[in-house]
Each structure stands twice: as C-alpha cells, then as structure tokens.
Write a protein that holds these residues in place. Structure first.
Motif, mmCIF file in Angstrom:
data_model
loop_
_atom_site.group_PDB
_atom_site.id
_atom_site.type_symbol
_atom_site.label_atom_id
_atom_site.label_comp_id
_atom_site.label_asym_id
_atom_site.label_seq_id
_atom_site.Cartn_x
_atom_site.Cartn_y
_atom_site.Cartn_z
ATOM 1 N N ALA A 57 -7.420 63.712 79.688
ATOM 2 C CA ALA A 57 -8.774 64.015 79.224
ATOM 3 C C ALA A 57 -8.781 65.238 78.307
ATOM 4 N N ILE A 58 -7.936 66.221 78.581
ATOM 5 C CA ILE A 58 -7.821 67.400 77.708
ATOM 6 C C ILE A 58 -7.356 66.972 76.325
ATOM 7 N N ALA A 59 -6.363 66.108 76.289
ATOM 8 C CA ALA A 59 -5.828 65.641 75.005
ATOM 9 C C ALA A 59 -6.882 64.858 74.230
ATOM 10 N N LYS A 60 -7.648 64.040 74.920
ATOM 11 C CA LYS A 60 -8.697 63.272 74.241
ATOM 12 C C LYS A 60 -9.798 64.195 73.721
ATOM 13 N N ALA A 61 -10.159 65.192 74.520
ATOM 14 C CA ALA A 61 -11.215 66.121 74.112
ATOM 15 C C ALA A 61 -10.800 66.932 72.894
ATOM 16 N N ALA A 62 -9.511 67.191 72.779
ATOM 17 C CA ALA A 62 -9.017 67.952 71.630
ATOM 18 C C ALA A 62 -8.945 67.088 70.379
ATOM 19 N N GLY A 63 -9.145 65.800 70.539
ATOM 20 C CA GLY A 63 -9.148 64.930 69.378
ATOM 21 C C GLY A 63 -7.811 64.279 69.086
ATOM 22 N N LEU A 64 -6.901 64.330 70.027
ATOM 23 C CA LEU A 64 -5.614 63.674 69.818
ATOM 24 C C LEU A 64 -5.794 62.176 70.006
ATOM 25 N N LEU A 65 -5.458 61.423 69.012
ATOM 26 C CA LEU A 65 -5.510 59.970 69.088
ATOM 27 C C LEU A 65 -4.162 59.434 68.638
ATOM 28 N N SER A 66 -3.173 59.647 69.475
ATOM 29 C CA SER A 66 -1.826 59.224 69.119
ATOM 30 C C SER A 66 -1.340 58.175 70.103
ATOM 31 N N GLU A 67 -0.155 57.680 69.842
ATOM 32 C CA GLU A 67 0.455 56.688 70.733
ATOM 33 C C GLU A 67 0.760 57.298 72.090
ATOM 34 N N ASP A 68 0.993 58.611 72.116
ATOM 35 C CA ASP A 68 1.300 59.272 73.378
ATOM 36 C C ASP A 68 0.120 59.216 74.337
ATOM 37 N N VAL A 69 -1.091 59.344 73.810
ATOM 38 C CA VAL A 69 -2.283 59.260 74.656
ATOM 39 C C VAL A 69 -2.390 57.856 75.246
ATOM 40 N N LEU A 70 -2.185 56.861 74.416
ATOM 41 C CA LEU A 70 -2.238 55.482 74.893
ATOM 42 C C LEU A 70 -1.133 55.204 75.903
ATOM 43 N N LEU A 71 0.048 55.751 75.655
ATOM 44 C CA LEU A 71 1.167 55.579 76.576
ATOM 45 C C LEU A 71 0.845 56.201 77.932
ATOM 46 N N ALA A 72 0.309 57.416 77.919
ATOM 47 C CA ALA A 72 -0.012 58.099 79.171
ATOM 48 C C ALA A 72 -1.100 57.351 79.939
ATOM 49 N N GLU A 73 -2.119 56.860 79.245
ATOM 50 C CA GLU A 73 -3.169 56.098 79.915
ATOM 51 C C GLU A 73 -2.618 54.805 80.514
ATOM 52 N N ASP A 74 -1.747 54.146 79.788
ATOM 53 C CA ASP A 74 -1.144 52.908 80.270
ATOM 54 C C ASP A 74 -0.271 53.180 81.500
ATOM 55 N N MET A 75 0.499 54.266 81.452
ATOM 56 C CA MET A 75 1.343 54.631 82.591
ATOM 57 C C MET A 75 0.494 54.923 83.825
ATOM 58 N N LEU A 76 -0.615 55.637 83.627
ATOM 59 C CA LEU A 76 -1.496 55.967 84.751
ATOM 60 C C LEU A 76 -2.105 54.704 85.341
ATOM 61 N N GLN A 77 -2.539 53.808 84.492
ATOM 62 C CA GLN A 77 -3.139 52.564 84.961
ATOM 63 C C GLN A 77 -2.114 51.720 85.726
ATOM 64 N N LYS A 78 -0.896 51.629 85.217
ATOM 65 C CA LYS A 78 0.141 50.844 85.886
ATOM 66 C C LYS A 78 0.534 51.466 87.219
ATOM 67 N N HIS A 79 0.586 52.804 87.256
ATOM 68 C CA HIS A 79 0.932 53.477 88.512
ATOM 69 C C HIS A 79 -0.130 53.208 89.570
ATOM 70 N N ARG A 80 -1.393 53.278 89.185
ATOM 71 C CA ARG A 80 -2.465 53.018 90.143
ATOM 72 C C ARG A 80 -2.432 51.572 90.635
ATOM 73 N N ALA A 81 -2.117 50.636 89.753
ATOM 74 C CA ALA A 81 -2.037 49.231 90.156
ATOM 75 C C ALA A 81 -0.869 49.020 91.115
ATOM 76 N N THR A 82 0.259 49.640 90.841
ATOM 77 C CA THR A 82 1.434 49.512 91.705
ATOM 78 C C THR A 82 1.172 50.165 93.050
ATOM 79 N N LYS A 83 0.512 51.299 93.039
ATOM 80 C CA LYS A 83 0.225 52.005 94.274
ATOM 81 C C LYS A 83 -0.694 51.180 95.162
ATOM 82 N N ALA A 84 -1.678 50.518 94.573
ATOM 83 C CA ALA A 84 -2.601 49.693 95.350
ATOM 84 C C ALA A 84 -1.885 48.479 95.928
#
Length: 123
Positions: A57-84
């Motif tokens: 969220a800090i990175a998004k608020a700063a205006g970063l719109l890079s592949e790294d932001v998308l990668l981190a969001e995807d990793m977080l989503q996959k981790h939550r799905a695996t954890k469930a």
C-alpha cells in the motif's frame, strides 16, 4: 514595490518546485525500499501478511506502478490462497487412523489355570 513582488513570486515558485521534486524522489525511494521488503517478507516460510500488505500500500500511495507491485500483490494473493487450503492439515499431511475397537474374541476367552509346581521332597 509591485516590481519586487513580481520578482519574488517566480523565485519562490522555483524553490517550492525543487522541494517538491526532492520530496517525491525521497518518497519513491522509500516506496521502492518498502516494496523490496514486502517481496522479501513474502518469500519467508511464515510471512507476516499484514506487514507485506501495508508495504504494498505504501508503494501504491507513492505512485509506483511497476511490475514489482503487481508481483508482490500476486504473491500475497497466492500465499493467502495456499494458507486457506492447508490450514486444516496435520504436520505430515497424513490422515490419522481411526481407533479400532478391541476384538470380541480376545475378551471372551477363559483364563488358563496355572499349574502348581511339583512339591519338593523333604529330606
């Protein structure tokens, strides 16, 4: 006097623009650092999801719109799905065997009478 005010305004505007540019650069640098830390956190065995989400969220608020932001969001989503999906499994992943009732034949046997040892002769 109006001539001095007309000369001061562009100077003040230029200084404010430089300060804002510096603040934006610092903000983006901090956002890059936060994003790297979020990705590093998600690569751990037991990541703190809330911390990673806050850094994204800090990175998004700063205006970063890079592949790294998308990668981190995807990793977080996959981790939550695996954890469930793996929340209810045991440590080894094997099912427990149900406890079986004792056999009826074992308890129904009569106890065997023990023989007495032969008496020793006296003498």
């Amino acid at each position: 006097m109006p001539i001095e005010a007309a000369l001061i305004k562009p100077v003040v505007d230029a200084l404010l623009a430089l300060l804002q540019r510096g603040e934006k650069a610092t903000l983006k640098r901090n956002a890059d650092t936060a994003l790297r830390e979020a990705i590093r956190e998600l690569l751990l065995a037991n990541p703190d999801e809330n911390k990673a989400q806050a850094r994204i969220a800090i990175a998004k608020a700063a205006g970063l719109l890079s592949e790294d932001v998308l990668l981190a969001e995807d990793m977080l989503q996959k981790h939550r799905a695996t954890k469930a999906r793996t929340a209810g499994k045991a440590g080894t992943g094997r099912k427990r065997k149900p406890a079986t009732a004792p056999d009826a034949t074992i308890g129904s046997r009569k106890p065997v009478a023990r023989r007495k040892p032969p008496a020793k002769p006296e003498g």
